[in-house]
Design a protein around this motif. Structure first.
Motif, mmCIF file in Angstrom:
data_model
loop_
_atom_site.group_PDB
_atom_site.id
_atom_site.type_symbol
_atom_site.label_atom_id
_atom_site.label_comp_id
_atom_site.label_asym_id
_atom_site.label_seq_id
_atom_site.Cartn_x
_atom_site.Cartn_y
_atom_site.Cartn_z
ATOM 1 N N GLY A 164 0.818 -1.212 0.000
ATOM 2 C CA GLY A 164 0.000 0.000 0.000
ATOM 3 C C GLY A 164 0.845 1.252 0.000
ATOM 4 N N LEU A 167 2.190 1.545 -3.693
ATOM 5 C CA LEU A 167 1.205 1.940 -4.701
ATOM 6 C C LEU A 167 0.551 3.276 -4.367
ATOM 7 C CD1 LEU A 167 -0.546 -1.492 -5.374
ATOM 8 C CD2 LEU A 167 1.263 -0.381 -6.703
ATOM 9 N N GLY A 195 -3.993 1.737 -3.388
ATOM 10 C CA GLY A 195 -2.817 1.574 -2.543
ATOM 11 C C GLY A 195 -2.999 2.205 -1.187
ATOM 12 N N SER A 307 9.276 2.445 -1.727
ATOM 13 C CA SER A 307 7.937 2.857 -2.158
ATOM 14 C C SER A 307 8.004 3.677 -3.438
ATOM 15 C CB SER A 307 7.254 3.660 -1.045
ATOM 16 O OG SER A 307 7.091 2.887 0.127
ATOM 17 N N GLY A 311 6.454 1.999 -6.606
ATOM 18 C CA GLY A 311 5.262 2.740 -7.025
ATOM 19 C C GLY A 311 5.430 3.338 -8.407
#
Length: 549
Positions: A164, A167, A195, A307, A311
């Motif tokens: 999460g 994303l 996310g 991330s 992402g």
């Protein structure tokens, strides 16, 4: 700028204050080691007391959190003899104490404990003491072995949190820093919103599952208010609370981003990424041990960099490249992300190396522990991702030519990069739940011949896989013939957990032969002591190690 824009401006100092508060949780904590270790106890391990104690107190090398059933004491008959009121002795966070019933009988007592160390992981152990005289110990207490569904669910919650963050926040960062026009894509907005929702769901699941996990209970206890209150009072619980507040601010920023200065949005996304990383750091190994501020900062940057990298790859592979954008649109975005990704990779390598050296300080731990094995797998996955990233980087350089490489080449390298990094997230989830100090130990039969004074003892110790050890001893004289000494004793000790010695009841099985078995409260590398008494005053003791998984 309207009211919503002014609200988001006010959110900026709130995000900054949140980071400072989270770091203060680390600075305000007492010094700690990787996992809490029992330093001393009252009564001491293996002590023989003349009078019955009124309580049992344990002292650890760091502050611990207590569970409702953290400390239990069992009498010679196996019955529980504590009053059930577990507390910190004199309010000292590094202690656990429980009162005992009056009128305790003579014999050997077993103390079993399960507490939560500063890095949020439960630690358990056991030891014995005696009143009046030693007797056969009560054996293993009713086990709190944990629940496989809870373990799996907590692992899933952590993975949801990592995914999460990648994303939601990483995808948000990609759109803000590299592809502002991507907000027009419904798929891009769905990924960011999904996310963020996954991060919220993972956080809430982690909060309600942590209590049953610490106590070794099942899924039926996720609604236990007492366990939830225990978790909320820990650094782990406060970090998750802070993450929920942080996500509320992120949702506010997502909702009103068009009314805020783009420069401010870019800065706020960076602060949100770092603050989220801090909440992850406070729930793992970085929250304990030496140089905690540096360790928490390192893990926070590590999570944020991961991330951003993953992402951005998700946005490239699932949106920009999947929707068939023209090269004229794709190339500038990929170039901007290439610079961001290269910075993220450098930060990942630096922080990952530091954390690995901090947790794994020897080749033995790297090669013989579960933590070390998972770390090696993660390293190889990162190497694969870096190999794929080099292909993407090469595409960026070649795209400067008039006839650049086809987009399908970039799609392939981005896909491989993404798959490798998703696997890295799984490995990271496993690392958070692993003890860096715990080495793999497999129960195995032990056969040895020990020298005990003028005699020798042929030892056969066979663990049966349930922490029960069958023992057979044969005493031989100098010529190798069986001989019957006046007395033969055997006892097992687990020095790492200050357990024992636990005597093994032996029965005669023929000339020079003694047999017996014992149930052990814990797995580990136990030391078997065999004592042979040849006269009223002469005796000799020999030792051999017995691995019990």
């Amino acid at each position: 700028m309207g009211e919503s824009g002014r609200t988001c401006r006010r959110a900026a100092p709130l995000l900054g204050a949140l980071v400072v508060t989270l770091l203060a949780l680390v600075l305000g904590a007492s010094p700690a080691s990787a996992h809490a270790t029992l330093e001393s106890s009252s009564p001491p391990a293996d002590a023989v007391l003349r009078t019955a104690p009124t309580s049992v107190t344990l002292v650890f090398d760091e502050g611990i959190s207590l569970l409702p059933d953290s400390l239990r004491v069992f009498g010679p008959d196996g019955g529980q003899v504590d009053d059930g009121h577990v507390e910190h002795a004199r309010g000292i966070a590094a202690t656990a104490s429980v009162g005992l019933h009056t009128g305790l009988a003579d014999g050997t007592y077993l103390v079993a404990y399960r507490v939560v160390s500063a890095d949020s992981h439960p630690v358990s152990g056991a030891y014995t003491f005696s009143i009046g005289h030693r007797s056969t110990p009560p054996g293993s207490p009713p086990a709190t072995r944990g629940s496989a569904p809870v373990d799996v669910a907590l692992g899933v919650s952590r993975w949801l949190g990592y995914a999460g963050a990648a994303l939601g926040l990483g995808g948000f960062a990609f759109l803000v820093w590299c592809w502002p026009a991507g907000w027009s894509s419904r798929r891009a907005r769905t990924i960011v919103n999904g996310g963020t929702g996954s991060l919220v769901a993972g956080t809430i699941l982690a909060l309600v599952l942590k209590g049953p996990y610490d106590a070794g209970l099942g899924l039926g206890h996720v609604v236990d208010g007492a366990l939830l209150r225990e978790v909320l009072g820990t650094t782990y619980g406060r970090a998750l609370d802070a993450r929920i507040l942080l996500l509320a601010l992120v949702v506010l920023l997502l909702t009103h981003r068009e009314r805020v200065s783009p420069r401010l949005v870019r800065a706020l996304v960076g602060v949100a990424l770092l603050a989220t990383g801090v909440t992850f750091a406070l729930g793992g190994h970085a929250a304990a041990g030496s140089h905690r501020l540096l360790a928490v900062t390192s893990v926070s940057v590590h999570v944020a960099a991961m991330s951003v990298w993953l992402g951005g790859l998700a946005m490239l592979g699932l949106v920009l490249l999947a929707e068939g954008g023209a090269p004229a649109e794709v190339v500038p975005v990929v170039r901007r992300f290439s610079t961001v990704a290269a910075t993220s990779v450098c930060l990942l390598l630096a922080t990952g190396t530091y954390q690995a050296l901090r947790e794994v300080r020897s080749w033995d731990l790297l090669l013989d522990s579960h933590y070390g094995h998972v770390l090696l797998i993660k390293i190889w996955l990162v190497v694969i991702a870096l190999g794929a990233a080099s292909g993407s980087r090469a595409w960026v350089w070649q795209s400067t030519r008039l006839a650049g490489p086809p987009l399908r080449t970039l799609r392939s390298s981005v896909a491989l990069e993404s798959v490798a990094l998703v696997a890295v997230l799984v490995a990271s989830t496993l690392l958070v739940t692993s003890d860096p100090k715990a080495t793999r130990l497999v129960s195995a039969p032990v056969s040895a011949t020990l020298r005990a004074g003028p005699d020798s003892v042929r030892v056969s110790a066979v663990p049966d896989g349930t922490r029960r050890v069958r023992l057979r001893l044969v005493v031989l004289d100098a010529h190798g013939d069986p001989v019957d000494p006046p007395e033969v004793d055997a006892a097992l000790s687990l020095a790492a957990q200050q357990v024992g010695p636990l005597p093994v009841g032996l029965a005669r099985g023929g000339r020079g032969v003694r047999t017996g078995q014992v149930s052990l409260p814990l797995g580990g590398l136990w030391q078997l002591a065999v004592t042979v008494r040849t006269t009223a005053i002469d005796e000799a003791t020999a030792y051999v190690e017995v691995p019990v998984g």
